[in-house]
Design a protein around this motif. Sequence first.
Motif, short mmCIF file in Angstrom:
data_model
loop_
_atom_site.label_atom_id
_atom_site.label_comp_id
_atom_site.label_asym_id
_atom_site.label_seq_id
_atom_site.Cartn_x
_atom_site.Cartn_y
_atom_site.Cartn_z
N ALA A 272 0.79 -1.40 -0.01
CA ALA A 272 0.09 0.08 -0.20
C ALA A 272 0.86 1.32 0.04
CB ALA A 272 -0.90 -0.05 1.25
N LEU A 273 0.37 2.43 -0.46
CA LEU A 273 0.88 3.67 -0.62
C LEU A 273 0.15 4.70 0.02
CD1 LEU A 273 3.60 5.12 -1.88
CD2 LEU A 273 2.01 5.69 -3.72
N LEU A 274 0.82 5.21 1.28
CA LEU A 274 0.07 6.14 2.02
C LEU A 274 0.62 7.55 1.51
CD1 LEU A 274 -2.04 6.93 4.16
CD2 LEU A 274 -0.09 6.78 5.88
N GLU A 275 -0.28 8.51 0.58
CA GLU A 275 0.15 9.69 0.31
C GLU A 275 -0.39 10.55 1.55
OE1 GLU A 275 -1.44 10.19 -3.38
OE2 GLU A 275 0.35 9.23 -4.40
N MET A 276 0.37 11.54 1.95
CA MET A 276 -0.03 12.56 2.82
C MET A 276 0.34 13.81 2.11
SD MET A 276 1.41 10.76 6.34
CE MET A 276 2.63 10.20 5.68
N HIS A 277 -0.47 14.88 1.83
CA HIS A 277 -0.21 16.13 1.38
C HIS A 277 -0.50 17.16 2.54
CE1 HIS A 277 -0.63 14.35 -2.48
NE2 HIS A 277 -1.88 13.78 -1.94
N CYS A 278 0.36 18.08 2.58
CA CYS A 278 0.68 19.10 3.78
C CYS A 278 0.31 20.33 3.38
CB CYS A 278 2.26 18.93 4.37
SG CYS A 278 2.73 17.34 4.90
N GLU A 279 -0.04 21.22 4.32
CA GLU A 279 -0.27 22.60 4.13
C GLU A 279 0.68 23.28 3.52
OE1 GLU A 279 -2.52 25.82 6.92
OE2 GLU A 279 -0.71 24.89 7.85
N ASP A 280 2.03 22.95 3.86
CA ASP A 280 3.16 23.83 3.17
C ASP A 280 3.65 23.46 1.71
OD1 ASP A 280 4.36 21.40 3.96
OD2 ASP A 280 5.58 22.33 5.43
N GLY A 281 2.69 22.43 1.27
CA GLY A 281 3.26 22.05 -0.09
C GLY A 281 3.71 20.77 0.00
N LEU A 282 4.49 20.21 0.97
CA LEU A 282 5.03 19.14 1.01
C LEU A 282 4.16 17.76 0.79
CD1 LEU A 282 7.68 17.44 1.87
CD2 LEU A 282 6.76 17.29 4.20
N ASN A 283 4.77 16.93 -0.11
CA ASN A 283 3.73 15.79 -0.38
C ASN A 283 4.74 14.45 -0.26
OD1 ASN A 283 1.47 16.95 -1.28
ND2 ASN A 283 2.63 17.37 -3.21
N VAL A 284 4.05 13.59 0.70
CA VAL A 284 4.79 12.52 1.41
C VAL A 284 4.23 11.26 0.97
CG1 VAL A 284 5.78 11.35 3.26
CG2 VAL A 284 5.68 13.72 3.41
N ALA A 285 4.87 10.01 0.15
CA ALA A 285 4.31 8.85 0.03
C ALA A 285 5.06 8.00 0.57
CB ALA A 285 4.28 8.72 -1.55
#
Length: 185
Positions: free
Chosen positions: A124-137
């Motif tokens: 599984a790939l958990l994508e997290m989008h942040c308020e400051d523009g950071l995107n973490v997968a």
Amino acid sequence: MTQPEKSNIAIQQLNLGYHQVQDRLLFRVGLSDDTELALWLTHRMAKRMWLLLNNEAHLPQPQQAEATASPEAAVLAFKQEAQAVETLQALDFETAYTPRQEVMQQGPSLVTELTLIKPEHASALLEMHCEDGLNVALNLNQDSVLAICNMLQLTTKDAAWDIGASSSAVANAVVIHPTSKQVLH
């Protein structure tokens, strides 16, 4: 800061803790390149993470057996729950989290959106989008899904947050099942 090559970075440690002053959870991900991601999770994002990952974890649930569930489905669910409990007992929750020398961003980033992508026959790939523009997968195997679910249970209990599934919250959870094969890095 230059980004290291993604294929060489692996998750080494996960840490989730409640910060009373912020009334948020701090999710820290220690990486193999001796860097760390620091992410704030609000109550809403913690609940969404729980809803997305709990189905993947196959942890035992309170008795809510559906009358329409077949005996085969019940046996499969029992086997999955037993395997999840066995795996969870083998995970190391005793070793203290080791802060990394470098945090990838200045201060924790606030997660504003979560998505779980479940390609066929892949982790599984958990994508997290942040308020400051950071995107973490984060690529999550079964062990890391179980670890995160366990940490969510413990930290939200400390925070006195209810993250139990409700019908309205389930409707807001986003799980993507790609129909075509994708290469995820």
